[in-house]
Design an enzyme around this catalytic site. Sequence first.
Site, PDB file in Angstrom:
ATOM      1  N   SER A 409       8.621 -27.213  28.820  1.00  0.00           N
ATOM      2  CA  SER A 409       8.557 -27.794  27.479  1.00  0.00           C
ATOM      3  C   SER A 409       7.130 -27.802  26.962  1.00  0.00           C
ATOM      4  O   SER A 409       6.891 -27.673  25.770  1.00  0.00           O
ATOM      5  CB  SER A 409       9.031 -29.241  27.491  1.00  0.00           C
ATOM      6  OG  SER A 409      10.245 -29.361  28.133  1.00  0.00           O
ATOM      7  N   HIS A 430      13.024 -22.184  26.298  1.00  0.00           N
ATOM      8  CA  HIS A 430      12.987 -23.637  26.199  1.00  0.00           C
ATOM      9  C   HIS A 430      14.326 -24.146  25.664  1.00  0.00           C
ATOM     10  O   HIS A 430      14.607 -24.059  24.469  1.00  0.00           O
ATOM     11  CB  HIS A 430      11.820 -24.070  25.286  1.00  0.00           C
ATOM     12  CG  HIS A 430      11.707 -25.550  25.153  1.00  0.00           C
ATOM     13  ND1 HIS A 430      11.274 -26.173  24.011  1.00  0.00           N
ATOM     14  CD2 HIS A 430      11.978 -26.546  26.032  1.00  0.00           C
ATOM     15  CE1 HIS A 430      11.284 -27.485  24.195  1.00  0.00           C
ATOM     16  NE2 HIS A 430      11.716 -27.726  25.405  1.00  0.00           N
TER      17      HIS A 430
END
Length: 659
Positions: A409, A430
């Site tokens: 992240s 992600h």
Amino acid sequence: MSATRFSESVSGSIRDGVLVVIIANAPVNATSAHVRQGLVKALDHASAVGTVIGVVITGAGRTFVGGADIREFGKPPVEPTLPEVMQRIENCSKPVVASVNGAALGGGCEIALACHGRVAGEAASFGLPEVKLGIVPGAGGTQRLPRLIGTVAAIDLIGSGRTVRPDEAIKLGLVDGVAADHLAAAVGLVHQLAGQSQRRTGLLDVPIAELAAVEAASKKVLSRSRGQSAPAEAVRLVRLASERTFRDGLAEERATFLRLRDSNEAAALRHVFFAERQAGKVDKLEGIAPRRIETVGIVGTGLMGAGIAVAALTAGYRVVGIEQTEDAATKGRERIAGILDKAVQSGRLAATVRDGCLARLAVAANIGELAAADFVIEAVFDDLAVKTELFQRLDGIVRPDAILATNTSYLNPDEIAAATAHPGRVVGLHFFSPANIMRLVEVVDCKATAPDVLASALAFARKLGKLPVVSGVTEGFIGNRIFSAYRREAEFMVEDGAAPEEVDAALEAYGFPMGIFTVYDMAGLEIAWARRKRQAATRDPNARYVEIADKLCEAGRFGRKTGKGWYDYASGEKAVDPEVTALIAAARAAKDISPRRFTVDEIVDRLLRAMADEGAALLTEGIAARSSDIDLVMINGYGFPAHKGGPMFAAETHKDITP
Ligand code: 3HC
């Protein structure tokens, strides 16, 4: 068999005395002006030629008719209008049957509804998705559908915009039959109907429905349409069908359609529609073929890894999950099976599909099992050393052509890639939690990512049914960078005098499902706190920094799961906590800030501006390719209301940001 061309996109040929009309207007056979003109000419032809006993309408390619041409919205109208075409179909003296080969959506579904009979092919689907574009059906859908399937079912379909497959369509009474050779069946139906008085949908009585059921269906639609006007209008119009004449209902529908079509809400949702079709398109990948992916390795089967595994399994991939111990592997498998079971219980997944998924799943404690994988995704603890070491190990295990994706992240995937033997095969993916549900995936194009690796990651995300948006490498990628700017601005306002609950209320009134401080409490405050502590040494000492969130953490308030955060949850419900109010007051006093009042508009404007400014910086830096990608990230990952078009759209159009 003779062929006649009625317009550039509509042609017809005779089969067993029936005029089979084909709409061929790639890509989705939208009802552009030449389609409408061609249809009217075809009906004229069928009426005029004595040997023609009736008409079948079908679409070329995979789609029946994808609806009105959305690109024509906002342009001057061209005759005949779609409602006029529907009247011509319905009033035709000879039977007209729809042979629905693929998606019949919006105006396409309305064509089918206006016909005297409908036959669905196995690949057919039906829907009136107009509310998803901020409008209502504008060519009779709200008045004809309830006459065919009843008010309650029509409210559900039109109010939600959902699509139904042939098996449901037949149960609903939306089609007369389903046939693999739908064209032959439709021609057969014309023969049956020829010479009889036609069943004209507009002349049918709306079946009587129980008021309580109508109310419940209406309520369900309205409860899901926060801040949007189209669903409520759609419900109103469907209910009108049983209260007013067909003619009055049509007039009211058309007026509503035209009014909504020109609204900000519709402009925003059209923007989102086209943005979604643009997303993930990368010029430099033109002509680059993705690699073949059949087996997906997932390292780490915690919440995130298990969610990704479920998404990959339900998309048909074989999945190899990797854990550090046998015990963890057993738990990982149970976690994945548990998510699949839940999907079966809630009716989202057939039990047979779940069984197929489980048969394609292996979870092992031996990382060597990844030798079989074409694509490996790591979903381990977000720590640079952990991820780098893992990728270095994978170098010695996976095939040379296997792709390595990091689900970080916040870390820099370029650094992870640089530590491997083949940085070209590393890409960022992600996912958002829960990964089996959330549509958004940021696909991170790292410095060394090879073009076919990026193309493969995009194709993989699409096969998962996700919405992939490409991001360059930056702290937090597109979404978390904007989220940080938005969070910073919200905290500035709190420090300056706004209460967290005022900020949340303003965001919820704008259309966010939850205000930012409520989101914070849901997600937990400790991870962001740890990151702030890590960054403390490198933070610009002159930049404004609000300590309130740190103070909450120091007081053990880590959010909902600890019973308190920005709010208190002791009663089970979110409540304003005087302790937090006092803590905020003390933080203001420590900086000599005398609190001032903020209006709802000011709160929303400041937050939107903060997001749009950060988005503009991402475009300048080349992190995001287009502003519409940023809008999609914020809508699909962070709860930004789609009917406002996303922060960049709101800024560009100056509809929501005052100068
Ligand atoms: N008008 C104009 N362009 C359209 C369109 C439409 N109704 N529907 C799709 N397109 C375009 C897309 O923008 C895309 O263009 P691009 O190649 O330049 O990016 C191209 O057609 C292919 O679209 P998809 O990538 O979505 O193709 P799929 O095969 O995945 O899906 C589909 C096909 C299911 C028909 C899907 O495109 C779709 O859902 N379309 C919209 C359906 C819709 O909302 N219809 C209602 C329109 S409003 C209406 O009918 C009003 C009426 O009541 C009066």
